[in-house]
Design an enzyme around this catalytic site. Structure first.
Site, PDB file in Angstrom:
ATOM      1  N   SER A  42      -2.673 -10.363 -12.919  1.00  0.00           N
ATOM      2  CA  SER A  42      -2.174  -9.549 -14.033  1.00  0.00           C
ATOM      3  C   SER A  42      -2.608 -10.218 -15.331  1.00  0.00           C
ATOM      4  O   SER A  42      -2.825 -11.440 -15.353  1.00  0.00           O
ATOM      5  CB  SER A  42      -0.637  -9.495 -13.988  1.00  0.00           C
ATOM      6  OG  SER A  42      -0.110  -9.063 -15.229  1.00  0.00           O
TER       7      SER A  42
ATOM      8  N   ASN B 137      -2.038  -7.274  -2.914  1.00  0.00           N
ATOM      9  CA  ASN B 137      -1.514  -6.488  -4.039  1.00  0.00           C
ATOM     10  C   ASN B 137       0.011  -6.525  -4.124  1.00  0.00           C
ATOM     11  O   ASN B 137       0.562  -6.413  -5.209  1.00  0.00           O
ATOM     12  CB  ASN B 137      -2.010  -5.040  -3.879  1.00  0.00           C
ATOM     13  CG  ASN B 137      -1.225  -4.069  -4.722  1.00  0.00           C
ATOM     14  OD1 ASN B 137      -1.435  -3.978  -5.937  1.00  0.00           O
ATOM     15  ND2 ASN B 137      -0.286  -3.356  -4.117  1.00  0.00           N
TER      16      ASN B 137
ATOM     17  N   ARG C 107       2.827   2.537  -2.385  1.00  0.00           N
ATOM     18  CA  ARG C 107       2.921   3.278  -3.659  1.00  0.00           C
ATOM     19  C   ARG C 107       2.105   2.547  -4.729  1.00  0.00           C
ATOM     20  O   ARG C 107       1.553   1.468  -4.483  1.00  0.00           O
ATOM     21  CB  ARG C 107       4.386   3.414  -4.117  1.00  0.00           C
ATOM     22  CG  ARG C 107       5.103   2.103  -4.312  1.00  0.00           C
ATOM     23  CD  ARG C 107       6.512   2.307  -4.910  1.00  0.00           C
ATOM     24  NE  ARG C 107       7.090   1.023  -5.260  1.00  0.00           N
ATOM     25  CZ  ARG C 107       7.884   0.316  -4.472  1.00  0.00           C
ATOM     26  NH1 ARG C 107       8.238   0.784  -3.299  1.00  0.00           N
ATOM     27  NH2 ARG C 107       8.347  -0.858  -4.864  1.00  0.00           N
TER      28      ARG C 107
ATOM     29  N   ILE D  71       0.134  -0.743 -16.247  1.00  0.00           N
ATOM     30  CA  ILE D  71      -0.184   0.437 -15.433  1.00  0.00           C
ATOM     31  C   ILE D  71       1.140   1.163 -15.148  1.00  0.00           C
ATOM     32  O   ILE D  71       2.128   0.521 -14.789  1.00  0.00           O
ATOM     33  CB  ILE D  71      -0.820   0.012 -14.078  1.00  0.00           C
ATOM     34  CG1 ILE D  71      -2.035  -0.917 -14.280  1.00  0.00           C
ATOM     35  CG2 ILE D  71      -1.184   1.231 -13.249  1.00  0.00           C
ATOM     36  CD1 ILE D  71      -3.263  -0.287 -14.861  1.00  0.00           C
TER      37      ILE D  71
ATOM     38  N   ALA E   7       3.670 -17.197 -14.245  1.00  0.00           N
ATOM     39  CA  ALA E   7       3.169 -18.401 -13.562  1.00  0.00           C
ATOM     40  C   ALA E   7       2.584 -18.041 -12.200  1.00  0.00           C
ATOM     41  O   ALA E   7       1.538 -18.575 -11.794  1.00  0.00           O
ATOM     42  CB  ALA E   7       4.299 -19.419 -13.408  1.00  0.00           C
TER      43      ALA E   7
ATOM     44  N   ALA F 111       0.813  -1.225   0.000  1.00  0.00           N
ATOM     45  CA  ALA F 111       0.000   0.000   0.000  1.00  0.00           C
ATOM     46  C   ALA F 111       0.845   1.272   0.000  1.00  0.00           C
ATOM     47  O   ALA F 111       0.302   2.374   0.077  1.00  0.00           O
ATOM     48  CB  ALA F 111      -0.922   0.003   1.221  1.00  0.00           C
TER      49      ALA F 111
ATOM     50  N   TYR G 103       7.008 -14.701 -13.089  1.00  0.00           N
ATOM     51  CA  TYR G 103       5.956 -13.701 -12.829  1.00  0.00           C
ATOM     52  C   TYR G 103       4.632 -14.186 -13.404  1.00  0.00           C
ATOM     53  O   TYR G 103       3.598 -14.207 -12.714  1.00  0.00           O
ATOM     54  CB  TYR G 103       6.351 -12.355 -13.458  1.00  0.00           C
ATOM     55  CG  TYR G 103       5.337 -11.253 -13.218  1.00  0.00           C
ATOM     56  CD1 TYR G 103       5.229 -10.638 -11.976  1.00  0.00           C
ATOM     57  CD2 TYR G 103       4.481 -10.826 -14.234  1.00  0.00           C
ATOM     58  CE1 TYR G 103       4.300  -9.630 -11.747  1.00  0.00           C
ATOM     59  CE2 TYR G 103       3.547  -9.816 -14.017  1.00  0.00           C
ATOM     60  CZ  TYR G 103       3.459  -9.222 -12.769  1.00  0.00           C
ATOM     61  OH  TYR G 103       2.537  -8.228 -12.552  1.00  0.00           O
TER      62      TYR G 103
END
Ligand code: NAP
Length: 274
Positions: A149, A96, A22, A195, A164, A20, A162
């Site tokens: 993602s 996240n 950034r 993003i 997988a 959280a 990443y």
């Protein structure tokens, strides 16, 4: 039943957002505070978290800073315990934190490269879900939002660990939605496209790579963290009460192109009739 607008409110709810400090996590945490939630902010860097906490408090909500490395299951269990005891309960949890610290062709990766990415991106989601799941399932309410993602929807050269890890997050999301469905706990995932954040600045800012990637986005743009806030609020809110096990793609249409960048180039060169 609350009014339609009221159903999107997070008033009187409590949330925990990992990563959280950034980027996407910070935007979601502030969005949740704006929607009415108190927010526990988790990452490794305390100073940046404290700045986000100040912003949450300026929005009139309570903030809790949790300094924690999500690659360590024990630290996660302690942080979740602190959030539950400080807030009394947790209603919404967003997994996240993550990234691609290691990238390269599969033939050149060390097995430690693979496990480094898996620990931060995937094991962390398992540990957070298990720790908060024990709390939410017992209470019979609440929801989890896992940030996957579009990399998890297909293969991504140079980024096998990443991709997988993000694919496995989608699978774990669906399994947990099924396991916890009868208890009233919802579990969903989001698969964002590119993003602009600290994580992607070198790739998207690279004149060659960045332009090629932008050309692969139907809207010819990269997203901003703020683009994910509305969907994240919706999935956390009562308006999404029937939504569980879903994977919401937010990518300006990037995954709609069957042929990908090569097809776009062919179209641009007039080699494919339209
Ligand atoms: P970012 O700007 O690099 O932010 C990552 C956040 O995670 C930071 O708050 C960071 O804080 C925290 N973090 C990283 N490793 C951690 C660890 N081991 N323990 C605790 N916290 C950790 O990245 P982002 O672009 O916002 O990405 C956030 C998530 O969205 C990631 O899971 C990423 O895979 C996913 N995603 C991003 C994009 C994109 O294009 N940006 C697209 C799809 C999905 P500290 O460094 O202080 O710990």
């Amino acid at each position: 039943m609350r009014t339609l607008t009221g159903q999107f409110s997070l008033e009187d709810k409590t949330a925990l957002v990992t990563g959280a400090s950034r980027g996407i996590g910070k935007a979601i945490a502030l969005g949740y505070a704006e929607a009415g939630a108190d927010v526990a902010l988790l990452a490794r860097g305390t100073t940046a978290l404290e700045e986000v906490a100040d912003e949450v408090e300026r929005l009139g909500r309570r903030a809790l800073v949790l300094t924690c490395d999500v690659s360590d299951g024990e630290q996660i269990r302690r942080a979740v315990g602190t959030a539950v005891s400080e807030f009394g309960q947790l209603d919404v949890v967003v997994n996240n934190a993550g990234g691609f610290e290691v990238a390269g062709p599969v033939l050149e990766l060390e097995s430690s490269d693979w496990s480094t990415v898996m620990r931060v991106n995937l094991d962390s989601v398992f540990h957070v879900c298990q720790a908060v799941g024990r709390h939410l399932v017992k209470r019979g309410s609440g929801c989890v939002l896992n940030i996957s993602s579009i990399a998890g929807l297909g293969g991504v050269p140079m980024m096998a660990p990443y991709a997988a890890s993000k694919a496995a997050i989608i699978s774990l999301t669906r399994t947990l939605a099924a396991e916890w469905g009868s208890s009233g706990v919802r579990v969903n995932a989001m698969t964002p496209g590119w993003i602009s954040t600290e994580l992607t600045k070198d790739i998207l800012g690279n004149p060659d790579a960045g332009e090629g990637l932008r050309a692969a986005v139907p809207r010819q743009r990269f997203g901003e963290p703020a683009d994910l806030v509305g969907p994240a609020v919706f999935l956390a809110s009562d308006a999404a009460r029937m939504v569980t096990g879903a994977c919401l793609t937010i990518d300006d249409g990037t995954t709609c192109y069957v042929g990908g960048p090569a097809m776009i180039q062919m179209l641009a060169l007039g080699r494919v009739a339209v």
